[in-house]
Design an enzyme around this catalytic site. Structure first.
Site, PDB file in Angstrom:
ATOM      1  N   ASP A 202      81.099   3.427  13.987  1.00 43.82           N
ATOM      2  CA  ASP A 202      81.176   3.475  12.525  1.00 43.82           C
ATOM      3  C   ASP A 202      79.772   3.400  11.945  1.00 43.82           C
ATOM      4  O   ASP A 202      78.793   3.344  12.699  1.00 43.82           O
ATOM      5  CB  ASP A 202      82.093   2.365  11.972  1.00 43.82           C
ATOM      6  CG  ASP A 202      82.906   2.869  10.789  1.00 43.82           C
ATOM      7  OD1 ASP A 202      82.286   3.274   9.787  1.00 43.82           O
ATOM      8  OD2 ASP A 202      84.148   2.890  10.860  1.00 43.82           O
ATOM      9  N   HIS A 273      81.707   8.325   8.540  1.00 43.48           N
ATOM     10  CA  HIS A 273      81.525   7.039   9.251  1.00 43.48           C
ATOM     11  C   HIS A 273      80.555   7.194  10.425  1.00 43.48           C
ATOM     12  O   HIS A 273      80.763   6.636  11.492  1.00 43.48           O
ATOM     13  CB  HIS A 273      82.882   6.488   9.722  1.00 43.48           C
ATOM     14  CG  HIS A 273      83.724   5.973   8.594  1.00 43.48           C
ATOM     15  ND1 HIS A 273      83.480   4.769   7.976  1.00 43.48           N
ATOM     16  CD2 HIS A 273      84.789   6.520   7.950  1.00 43.48           C
ATOM     17  CE1 HIS A 273      84.385   4.579   7.000  1.00 43.48           C
ATOM     18  NE2 HIS A 273      85.182   5.627   6.969  1.00 43.48           N
ATOM     19  N   GLU A 337      87.810   9.428   5.315  1.00 42.48           N
ATOM     20  CA  GLU A 337      86.754   9.035   4.381  1.00 42.48           C
ATOM     21  C   GLU A 337      85.415   9.733   4.651  1.00 42.48           C
ATOM     22  O   GLU A 337      84.412   9.085   4.923  1.00 42.48           O
ATOM     23  CB  GLU A 337      86.567   7.505   4.440  1.00 42.48           C
ATOM     24  CG  GLU A 337      87.820   6.766   4.011  1.00 42.48           C
ATOM     25  CD  GLU A 337      87.685   5.252   4.126  1.00 42.48           C
ATOM     26  OE1 GLU A 337      88.247   4.558   3.258  1.00 42.48           O
ATOM     27  OE2 GLU A 337      87.053   4.751   5.073  1.00 42.48           O
TER      28      GLU A 337
HETATM   29  C1  ACM Z   1      90.862   3.821   7.223  1.00 40.81           C
HETATM   30  O1  ACM Z   1      91.311   2.716   6.891  1.00 40.81           O
HETATM   31  N1  ACM Z   1      89.741   4.271   6.693  1.00 40.81           N
HETATM   32  C2  ACM Z   1      91.523   4.637   8.205  1.00 40.81           C
END
Ligand code: ACM
Ligand code: ZN
Length: 561
Positions: A202, A273, A337
């Site tokens: 991440d 991420h 995201e």
């Molecule tokens: C997530 O909670 N961004 C998958």
């Protein structure tokens, strides 16, 4: 307390010091009211089998999995009761606990547990089924230190509702050691969970060794400091933070999980991420950097540059090594995201959009279609290695890849849509399945969490198969998972506090048929399971339980109950 008459006689003859050695341990009766509740239990309180020191567990010859199962049962009972059992290959026989693979059932994880005064037989359709029978026997025995266990005559027949029963752990925001991850896997095994979704990368840290890109760990696994309190506090701790797993260590986790019939599903979250990765290799980002491994929480705008050929090669190279480490059919490629702000400005990304002929319409922007191109590229590579991708809701952006399985986290709607398109779905909607959300209303008294409110009763009440789906579409809902994101979870006891006992409620959502579920009945069965948590030294949230000793201080929570 049952005393063997011959032993009594023997003790009367040899008085004095011998008496201590002859006295039998007290007998504690098992209780089949376990979690998750078996499908059918027909019990008869006469005619019990007594598990005592020296009781033998027999397993089929030349079957290492069944031998390991026998050893697990012996070690669980030793831990919970102090009893020393023996394990031995051989035919089922009286006087023993017999493990067999004789069960006929369409469900590959089914088991039966039959007991009378002569023997206990745990039969499975597979070694995994036998393992769940062992978990059932172990939980029925409960915690009974220095005791023999009376197993009432019974016939239990059991099988899970869902084939995919998952639990996730984010080790990127905070890192957990190999031993802690093993304990987490032990927690999953106790709850009959069979998928461990390991979130390995991440913005705040890259946690898995990739030999072709050594800077991912030498640079990407370390951040200079970490935000204190909420993500926007502006206060930082000034303490460098890092950690990663070597490929050998990751394989050790795979083996540990496999022995417990748990598949490890690795996640490399892309193309968003990725700030830690582009800190290590700035040329993979749109601006070329410099970047820093992120020190606070949220969704970074700095993502992989989809216009750069070396980015696509990077994705394939990383996934190639991941596929070598993890034998799982599913490889999780994230997909969530991914802000498009950089892609909108980046000449390389725009050139790729043009070259691919991507255009915006009322459904998707051209940048969303570019995301779909990246996910498709990853999917084709994973498929070429004989594996399948799974990704978060946003992999639907720009159109869903042909063979992708969807993990529905932004509510259930993405999962519903994917099932209607005949894609497999794992349900993990955050309003029910995010165990990093608060579990109690009085958040002042809780350790700081990301927000939300997911009490145990809400977890328990979740029905993973949406009513709007027709009968055929329903078959695409393959399972349920809960997630544990660790922005605000710095230590392993806090991991356990957030996961337990909500994981018990999850286990019944995953395993039981809806007709079996009853929250009040579940609450009555829960204290025996939490007694086991306590005995194993696991931290858990006590104040969410109805009956547990109110006066017991909770080291994690800031107040009693
Ligand atoms: C997530 O909670 N961004 C998958
Ligand atoms: Zn770009």
């Amino acid at each position: 307390m049952a005393i063997n008459p011959y032993l009594k006689l023997y003790c009367m003859l040899f008085v004095g010091a011998a008496i201590a050695g002859c006295s039998e341990k007290p007998v504690v009766k098992a209780d089949y009211g376990i979690i998750p509740l078996p499908k059918t239990i027909v019990a008869n309180s006469e005619n019990s089998f007594i598990i005592k020191d020296g009781t033998t567990i027999v397993f089929p010859e030349n079957n290492p999995g069944m031998q390991r199962n026998a050893e697990f049962l012996a070690s669980y009972l030793k831990e919970q009761t102090g009893l020393k059992l023996k394990t031995k290959a051989g035919e089922p026989r009286d006087g023993a606990i017999c493990l067999t693979l004789d069960l006929q059932n369409d469900n590959t994880e089914a088991y039966s547990l039959k007991s009378d005064k002569n023997r206990i037989t745990i039969a499975g359709t597979s070694e995994a089924g036998v393992f769940y029978g062992i978990q059932a026997l172990r939980k029925s025995a409960g915690v009974a230190e220095d005791s023999q266990i009376e197993i009432p005559a019974a016939e239990i027949n059991d099988a899970p509702r869902f084939a995919y029963r998952g639990m996730h752990l984010d080790v990127a925001r905070h890192f957990f050691t190999i031993d802690e991850v093993k304990t987490y896997i032990d927690m999953l095994a106790l709850h009959n969970i069979n998928r461990f979704h390991w979130h390995l990368s991440d913005d705040q840290g890259w946690r898995i060794e990739i030999k072709k890109y050594p800077k991912l760990t030498s640079v990407g696994s370390k951040r200079a400091e970490t935000v204190v309190g909420m993500w926007n506090s502006g206060v930082y701790d000034g303490t460098p933070y890092g950690g990663f797993y070597t490929q050998e260590e990751a394989k050790e986790i795979v083996n540990y999980a496999t022995e417990r019939y748990i598949t490890v599903i690795p996640e490399i979250d892309l193309p968003g991420h990725m700030q830690a990765a582009i800190t290590a290799y700035p040329e993979l980002g749109c601006t070329g950097g410099p970047y820093e491994v992120w020190e606070t929480w949220g969704v970074s705008d700095q993502v992989l540059c989809a216009g750069n050929d070396s980015t696509l090669q990077f994705i394939k190279d990383v996934l190639a090594e991941i596929i070598e480490i993890f034998p799982s059919e599913y490889i999780h490629i994230g997909g969530d995201e991914c802000p498009k702000t950089e892609w909108e400005k980046c000449p390389k990304c725009q050139a790729r959009i043009k070259a691919l002929g991507l255009t915006s319409d009322s459904k998707h922007t051209k940048e969303q279609r570019l995301q779909s191109f990246v996910i498709n590229t990853a999917e084709q590579f994973v498929n070429s290695k004989g594996r399948k991708i799974i990704g978060w809701t946003e992999i639907m952006e720009g159109g869903l890849s042909p063979n992708a399985t969807l993990m529905s986290w932004i509510g259930e709607s993405g999962g519903i849509e994917a099932a209607q398109m005949h894609h497999d779905v794992i349900m993990t909607p955050m309003d029910y399945m995010y165990f990093n959300f608060y579990q109690a209303k009085d958040t002042e008294k809780e350790p700081l969490a990301i927000g939300g409110y997911v009490p145990m009763e809400k977890v328990y009440g979740f029905e993973p198969v949406p009513e709007v789906l027709n009968e055929e579409e329903r078959t695409y809902i393959k399972g349920v998972q809960a997630n544990l994101w660790t922005e605000y979870i710095q230590t392993f006891p806090l991991i356990q506090y957030m996961a337990l006992p909500r994981m018990a409620a999850l286990a019944e959502v995953q395993w039981c048929d809806p007709s079996q579920k009853n929250y009040q009945d579940f609450l009555k069965r829960l204290p025996r399971l939490t007694a086991l948590y306590k005995h194993l030294g696991w931290t858990y949230a006590k104040h969410v339980l109805p009956e547990e000793a109110a006066a017991e201080p909770d080291s994690i929570r800031k107040a009693l109950r």
